[in-house]
Design a protein around this motif. Structure first.
Motif, mmCIF file in Angstrom:
data_model
loop_
_atom_site.group_PDB
_atom_site.id
_atom_site.type_symbol
_atom_site.label_atom_id
_atom_site.label_comp_id
_atom_site.label_asym_id
_atom_site.label_seq_id
_atom_site.Cartn_x
_atom_site.Cartn_y
_atom_site.Cartn_z
ATOM 1 N N PRO A 187 -9.492 0.043 -0.394
ATOM 2 C CA PRO A 187 -10.815 -0.532 -0.652
ATOM 3 C C PRO A 187 -10.791 -2.028 -0.932
ATOM 4 O O PRO A 187 -11.807 -2.705 -0.738
ATOM 5 N N PHE A 188 -9.635 -2.560 -1.375
ATOM 6 C CA PHE A 188 -9.556 -3.976 -1.695
ATOM 7 C C PHE A 188 -8.483 -4.682 -0.859
ATOM 8 O O PHE A 188 -7.921 -5.696 -1.269
ATOM 9 N N GLY A 189 -8.227 -4.131 0.317
ATOM 10 C CA GLY A 189 -7.352 -4.774 1.271
ATOM 11 C C GLY A 189 -5.896 -4.406 1.126
ATOM 12 O O GLY A 189 -5.481 -3.719 0.182
ATOM 13 N N VAL B 96 -9.217 -5.676 -14.256
ATOM 14 C CA VAL B 96 -9.123 -6.200 -12.894
ATOM 15 C C VAL B 96 -10.475 -6.765 -12.467
ATOM 16 O O VAL B 96 -11.508 -6.113 -12.631
ATOM 17 N N SER B 97 -10.437 -7.969 -11.923
ATOM 18 C CA SER B 97 -11.609 -8.553 -11.287
ATOM 19 C C SER B 97 -11.585 -8.132 -9.824
ATOM 20 O O SER B 97 -10.665 -8.494 -9.073
ATOM 21 N N LEU B 98 -12.582 -7.352 -9.414
ATOM 22 C CA LEU B 98 -12.617 -6.787 -8.080
ATOM 23 C C LEU B 98 -13.689 -7.469 -7.240
ATOM 24 O O LEU B 98 -14.852 -7.559 -7.640
ATOM 25 N N LEU B 99 -13.292 -7.944 -6.062
ATOM 26 C CA LEU B 99 -14.231 -8.517 -5.101
ATOM 27 C C LEU B 99 -14.298 -7.618 -3.879
ATOM 28 O O LEU B 99 -13.263 -7.133 -3.394
ATOM 29 N N ARG B 100 -15.498 -7.395 -3.395
ATOM 30 C CA ARG B 100 -15.639 -6.657 -2.146
ATOM 31 C C ARG B 100 -15.079 -7.516 -1.016
ATOM 32 O O ARG B 100 -15.495 -8.676 -0.849
ATOM 33 N N PRO B 101 -14.110 -7.029 -0.241
ATOM 34 C CA PRO B 101 -13.524 -7.848 0.832
ATOM 35 C C PRO B 101 -14.597 -8.373 1.780
ATOM 36 O O PRO B 101 -15.477 -7.623 2.219
ATOM 37 N N ASN B 102 -14.531 -9.675 2.083
ATOM 38 C CA ASN B 102 -15.583 -10.304 2.880
ATOM 39 C C ASN B 102 -15.042 -11.320 3.871
ATOM 40 O O ASN B 102 -15.744 -12.252 4.258
ATOM 41 N N VAL C 1 -9.446 -2.581 14.072
ATOM 42 C CA VAL C 1 -10.202 -2.299 12.850
ATOM 43 C C VAL C 1 -9.282 -2.149 11.641
ATOM 44 O O VAL C 1 -9.673 -1.631 10.607
ATOM 45 N N GLU C 2 -8.045 -2.619 11.758
ATOM 46 C CA GLU C 2 -7.101 -2.546 10.643
ATOM 47 C C GLU C 2 -7.327 -3.714 9.675
ATOM 48 O O GLU C 2 -7.916 -4.731 10.044
ATOM 49 N N PRO C 3 -6.824 -3.590 8.441
ATOM 50 C CA PRO C 3 -6.916 -4.718 7.499
ATOM 51 C C PRO C 3 -6.244 -5.961 8.076
ATOM 52 O O PRO C 3 -5.193 -5.874 8.718
ATOM 53 N N THR C 4 -6.866 -7.114 7.854
ATOM 54 C CA THR C 4 -6.319 -8.366 8.352
ATOM 55 C C THR C 4 -5.854 -9.233 7.183
ATOM 56 O O THR C 4 -5.731 -8.759 6.058
ATOM 57 N N MET D 122 -1.956 -0.504 8.650
ATOM 58 C CA MET D 122 -2.323 -0.213 10.037
ATOM 59 C C MET D 122 -2.762 1.233 10.247
ATOM 60 O O MET D 122 -3.341 1.566 11.275
ATOM 61 N N ALA D 123 -2.506 2.094 9.271
ATOM 62 C CA ALA D 123 -2.908 3.499 9.409
ATOM 63 C C ALA D 123 -4.337 3.735 8.965
ATOM 64 O O ALA D 123 -4.854 4.850 9.103
ATOM 65 N N THR D 124 -4.998 2.705 8.447
ATOM 66 C CA THR D 124 -6.342 2.917 7.921
ATOM 67 C C THR D 124 -7.313 1.890 8.478
ATOM 68 O O THR D 124 -7.072 1.278 9.517
ATOM 69 N N VAL D 125 -8.418 1.659 7.764
ATOM 70 C CA VAL D 125 -9.527 0.855 8.265
ATOM 71 C C VAL D 125 -9.705 -0.375 7.371
ATOM 72 O O VAL D 125 -9.583 -0.297 6.141
ATOM 73 N N ASN D 126 -10.016 -1.491 7.999
ATOM 74 C CA ASN D 126 -10.312 -2.722 7.267
ATOM 75 C C ASN D 126 -11.533 -2.497 6.375
ATOM 76 O O ASN D 126 -12.612 -2.171 6.867
ATOM 77 N N PRO D 127 -11.410 -2.666 5.055
ATOM 78 C CA PRO D 127 -12.553 -2.404 4.171
ATOM 79 C C PRO D 127 -13.749 -3.315 4.461
ATOM 80 O O PRO D 127 -14.881 -2.977 4.113
ATOM 81 N N VAL D 128 -13.510 -4.468 5.096
ATOM 82 C CA VAL D 128 -14.622 -5.354 5.453
ATOM 83 C C VAL D 128 -15.596 -4.644 6.389
ATOM 84 O O VAL D 128 -16.796 -4.924 6.384
#
Length: 789
Positions: free
Chosen positions: A149-151, A268-274, A243-246, A287-293
Motif C-alpha cells: 500500500p505504501f510502495g 509512522v507518517s503515511l502518504l498515499r503514493p502519488n 502496473v508494478e510499483p515504480t 513485481m508480483a503485485t500492483v503499483n499502489p498509485v
C-alpha cells in the motif's frame, strides 16, 4: 488485546519449512531447479489453517556474518483503522519481533494470529529485520509481496491471496478452458495498449474497469456507441503498460516515514503514493503485485476486477495482456534489494544477475504470481537487455534460455492450468549503432520452441516518424519483410514508445504538412492515420496494436516526476514536445499547466522561450545546474519564471512533469474526437476480426506494391486471398500529392481483373455515395474492396 498476546511463533512449522527448503536444494538435479522449488515458499502466504508463512532469500546476512539470534520477522499492526484513500495520516503501529529459522541464505517463519488483508480489511504489515553489533536495526523488505500500500520501499501487507483470487468474477471463463494439459493461449486479433493513469479521469484500475463496464452495458443494450466509446471498442486484447510499483521520489518525501519508535510501537507518517510514471522505471521489488498509485481503494483486487470485466465482455471475452519489465532495474532497486540481484550498471540503472540460480528462480516466480492475477498474455519489455557475461569467451551473450523459461511458465487461475500468449520486444543488436539496419526483429521467434511466440515488428519499434516525408517509402524494405515473415509480429506505428519519440523530433525536419495545418494536427494525424490504419489492419500480416492516447489524439510523453538529480536534464530532452503537443490555446485553458503558470510562465510563449534556452545550456555546461541557473538569469530580455537557482530549476522540472502528466489524460481530447474517424477505425477493427486469416503471411497469389511512377506520392496497393475464396483489395495513399482522376479497380494490379468488386471501407474524406470508379485520392485516404472468387 496486545499484539504480543495474539501472535505466536510456530517453531515446529518453521523448522519444517526450513527443512523442506534444505531438502529441495540438496536433492534437486540442479541448483536452479532447487531454487525454483524454494522460490514457491518465499514471500508471505496464508494457509488453510490461517497460519501466516514467510520465506526470505537473504545472502546479504551471510555476507555480513549476522548470527541467527539477531534475525527476526517484524510484525506491525495499526492501533487505529487505516484509510488507504487518505492523502496523509499519522498512525501508531504496535510492533513485535518473531524469531526465524535460518538455513544458509534463507529464513523461514510460521506465525499464528496475524491478520491477513482482504478487499474489506487491512492486514498486518511485515518485514524481515536484523540487529547489528551496536544494536542498530536494519530491514529487509519482501520483494515478492502481494500488497504494498505504501510502495516497494515500505513494509508489505500480509494479504489473503487465495481469498482475492477465489472471489474473482470470471471463474467460468477460466474453467471453460480447463483440460488434461495446460491450455495454451494463442494470439488475439488486435490489441489496445493502455497507460492506466492517463486512460480515464480517475487514472486508476478501478476507473478503467468502470469504463469497460459502461461500454459492456451499452453494447449489451444495443445502444449507439459514442466516439469516446469507440476508442475502447472492437479490440480483442487489452495490454496495460506496466502496473508494478515504480521508483519513489529521490529526495523524498517517503510514503512511510517513522518516528518515536521502540521495541513495542512506532509512529509512522503515511502518504498515499502519488508518483507519476510511464511505467517502465521499475525497481524489481514488488513485481508480483500492483503499483499502489493505480489503486483507487489501495487493494490489489482492482486488477482482478479488471480481468473479470474483460473476460465477461458481451459478444466475446477481451484478453488481458501484462507488460513486464525484467530486463533492468532503476538504480533505486539498490535501496530495496540485495546486491546479489545485480550484475552491474547499464544505461537504465542496473543489470540483473540472471546467472545466479536464486535470482533467476525468484524473477520467474515473481512473473508467475503476477500473471496469476488473470492475464491471458505477457509482453516482455526490452528482451534484448537480458544478457550475461561469458567469462570464457569474454563477451556479453543474450540469455535466450531465460526468455524461453519466461514463455514456459505454467499459470493457474480458478483451477485451470495454462500458458499465456507471449510477446517479446527485442531489437537486438540495439543499442549498437547499426541496429535499425541490422535488426531482424525475429531473434526470439527463431530461438523459441513455440510457434506462437510474437515479437514487436520493425514498424512498431521505437524510432518511427510517420509525419516526415518519405517515411513510408523509406520503410518499404521493412514492409516487404512484414509481408513475408510478419505473421508473428505486432504491427502498427502507434505505441507508448513511437509517440514519445515522435514528440522529440525537430520540427525543422521535412515534415509532411499535408497531415494538418498545425504541428499538433500533424502529429495527431500521423499516429491516428486512416491510411496507416488501413495498411496495418488490411494489408499487413501480424497482430495490429493501437495506443489509446494516439487513438484519442491525446498528448503523450516521458512522464516521471521522481527525479531530482537528472530531472532538469530530462525536461530539456522533452522540451521540444512543447512545439508538437501544446499550442497557445491549449496552454491558455485555466486547468492546464497550473503549476508552471504559478511559477511565472503565464503564456505558452513564456514557457517556450525558457525551454529554448534550457536544452542548449544543458549541453554547453555539461549539465552543471549552477552554471545553467547563472546563465538563465543573465538573458536579455529577462526570462519569465522565478529567479533561477538550482532549487528553482528542480521545481520547474517537477512542475513540467506533473502538468504534462495531467495534460496527457485522454479526457481532455474526448470532446474534440471526430466521429467519422472513430467510426472508420472501429469499422477497420471489425473488418479484421471477421477475417482472422489476414494475420497470415502473403501467399503466392497475394500482391503488394506501390504505384509507379511516383509523381510526388506514395500509394500502396494490396491484394490478399482468403481461404474461403474471398479477395481483399486495398489502395492506400500513404503520403504526398493528390492524384488526378484515378480508378482504383483499373490500376493493373495482377488478380484484380474482372467484375464483382464491392466497396467495403472508405476512409474519411471520401464521399458516402462513392461506390467505385475514378476519384481523386489525397494524402491519408484509403479504399478497401472485397469480392468472392
Amino acid at each position: 488485546m496486545a499484539l504480543a498476546d495474539e501472535i505466536t511463533f510456530d517453531e515446529a512449522l518453521s523448522e519444517e519449512m526450513a527443512a523442506a527448503a534444505d531438502q529441495a536444494l540438496m536433492t534437486a538435479e540442479t541448483r536452479f531447479a532447487g531454487e525454483q522449488i524454494v522460490a514457491r515458499s518465499l514471500g508471505a502466504h496464508v494457509d488453510e489453517a490461517r497460519i501466516a508463512r514467510f520465506g526470505f532469500w537473504v545472502p546479504e546476512l551471510q555476507d555480513a556474518r549476522v548470527p541467527s539470534g539477531d534475525i527476526f520477522l517484524e510484525v506491525l499492526r495499526p492501533t487505529e483503522p487505516l484509510d488507504l484513500t487518505r492523502s496523509h495520516q499519522d498512525v501508531t503501529f504496535e510492533r513485535i519481533y518473531i524469531p526465524v529459522i535460518r538455513t544458509e541464505v534463507h529464513c523461514f517463519v510460521a506465525v499464528r494470529g496475524m491478520r491477513a488483508g482482504t478487499r474489506d480489511a487491512i492486514g498486518d504489515f511485515y518485514a524481515l529485520c536484523w540487529r547489528d553489533a551496536e544494536d542498530g536495526w536494519h530491514r529487509i523488505l519482501d520483494p515478492l509481496a502481494i500488497s504494498l500500500p505504501f510502495g516497494a520501499m515500505a513494509p508489505a501487507e500480509l494479504y489473503d491471496v487465495d481469498a482475492m483470487l477465489g472471489a474473482r468474477g470470471d471463474t467460468e471463463y477460466w474453467q471453460a478452458l480447463a483440460g488434461e494439459t495446460p491450455h495454451k493461449f494463442g494470439p488475439v486479433t488486435n490489441i489496445l495498449q493502455i497507460h492506466v493513469p492517463t486512460a480515464t479521469g480517475g487514472g486508476t484500475l478501478a476507473s478503467l474497469t468502470r469504463q469497460f463496464e459502461r461500454l459492456a452495458a451499452r453494447i449489451e443494450a444495443d445502444l449507439p456507441l459514442e466516439p469516446s466509446d469507440m476508442l475502447f471498442a472492437g479490440y480483442e486484447g487489452v495490454q496495460l503498460l506496466p502496473v508494478e510499483p515504480t521508483t519513489v521520489y529521490e529526495t523524498g518525501p517517503d510514503f512511510w516515514e517513522e518516528s518515536d519508535g521502540n521495541d513495542t510501537s512506532v509512529t509512522v507518517s503515511l502518504l498515499r503514493p502519488n508518483t507519476t510514471n510511464w511505467g517502465y522505471d521499475n525497481v524489481i521489488a514488488g513485481m508480483a503485485t500492483v503499483n499502489p498509485v493505480l489503486l483507487e481503494t489501495g487493494r490489489p483486487d482492482e486488477l482482478v476486477d479488471l480481468a473479470a470485466v474483460l473476460h465477461n465482455f458481451p459478444g466475446g471475452p477481451k484478453r488481458l495482456v501484462f507488460d513486464v519489465v525484467y530486463g533492468h532495474s532503476d538504480n533505486q532497486g539498490l535501496r530495496v534489494l540485495s546486491g546479489h540481484f545485480f550484475a552491474g550498471p547499464n544505461m537504465y540503472g542496473q543489470n540483473l544477475d540472471y546467472q545466479n540460480p536464486a535470482v533467476r528462480a525468484i524473477l520467474l516466480e515473481m512473473q508467475r504470481r503476477k500473471v496469476n492475477f488473470g492475464a491471458d498474455g505477457v509482453r516482455v519489455d526490452g528482451a534484448q537487455d537480458f544478457k550475461y557475461w561469458d567469462a570464457t569467451a569474454q563477451v556479453l551473450r543474450h540469455d535466450d534460455e531465460y526468455l524461453q523459461s519466461m514463455a514456459d511458465i505454467v499459470q493457474d487461475v480458478a483451477g485451470t492450468s495454462y500458458r499465456p500468449w507471449i510477446i517479446f520486444e527485442d531489437g537486438r543488436p540495439w543499442p549498437e549503432e547499426d541496429w535499425e539496419l541490422s535488426s531482424t526483429y525475429r531473434s526470439v521467434i527463431e530461438s523459441q520452441r513455440d510457434d506462437d511466440v510474437f515479437q514487436w515488428g520493425p514498424l512498431t519499434f521505437a524510432h518511427n516518424t510517420p509525419f516526415l516525408y518519405t517515411f513510408w517509402l523509406g520503410k518499404y524494405w521493412r514492409i516487404r519483410e512484414c509481408l513475408n515473415v510478419g505473421s508473428n509480429w505486432i504491427s502498427g506505428c502507434s505505441n507508448h514508445d513511437t509517440l514519445r519519440r515522435g514528440t522529440q523530433v525537430s520540427p525543422k525536419l521535412n515534415v509532411n504538412t499535408r497531415l494538418g495545418n498545425t504541428r499538433m494536427e500533424i502529429l495527431d494525424k500521423a499516429y491516428d492515420n486512416p491510411a496507416a490504419h488501413t495498411l496495418t489492419y488490411v494489408a499487413l500480416p501480424g497482430v495490429p496494436m493501437d495506443f489509446l492516447n494516439a487513438m484519442a489524439r491525446a498528448s503523450w510523453g516521458f512522464v516521471r516526476n521522481q527525479d531530482d538529480k537528472y530531472g532538469v536534464k530530462v525536461v530539456a530532452e522533452e522540451a521540444i514536445s512543447l512545439r508538437w503537443q501544446v499550442d497557445e490555446y491549449s496552454y491558455s485553458i485555466p486547468g492546464n499547466f497550473t503549476r508552471l503558470k504559478a511559477l511565472g510562465y503565464e503564456t505558452r510563449e513564456d514557457l517556450s522561450r525558457f525551454l529554448t534556452f534550457l536544452p542548449a545550456l544543458v549541453e554547453v555546461t555539461d549539465y552543471d545546474l549552477e552554471d545553467i541557473a547563472r546563465l538563465l538569469n543573465t538573458t536579455e530580455p529577462k526570462l519569465a519564471g522565478p529567479q533561477y537557482t538550482v532549487d528553482s530549476l528542480k521545481e520547474i522540472a517537477r512542475a513540467w512533469m506533473d502538468d504534462m502528466h495531467e495534460y496527457c489524460n485522454i479526457t481532455h481530447s474526448l470532446g474534440g474526437l471526430d466521429p467519422v474517424q472513430c467510426n472508420f477505425t472501429h469499422d477497420l477493427r471489425r473488418f479484421r476480426a471477421a477475417r482472422p486469416w489476414l494475420r497470415d503471411n502473403y501467399g503466392q497469389k497475394d500482391h503488394f506494391s506501390y504505384l509507379e511512377p511516383l509523381v510526388g506520392r506514395t500509394i500502396f496497393t494490396s491484394l490478399r486471398h482468403g481461404p474461403d475464396g474471398e479477395q481483399v483489395y486495398s489502395v492506400i495513399h500513404m503520403e504526398g500529392k493528390e492524384t488526378g482522376d484515378l480508378d482504383p479497380l483499373r490500376l493493373g494490379v495482377p488478380g484484380t481483373e474482372g467484375f464483382g468488386w464491392e466497396l467495403a471501407l472508405a476512409s474519411p474524406g471520401i464521399g458516402k455515395d462513392y461506390i467505385s470508379g475514378p476519384l481523386i485520392l489525397k494524402d491519408s485516404m484509403a479504399l478497401v474492396f472485397t469480392r468472392k472468387d
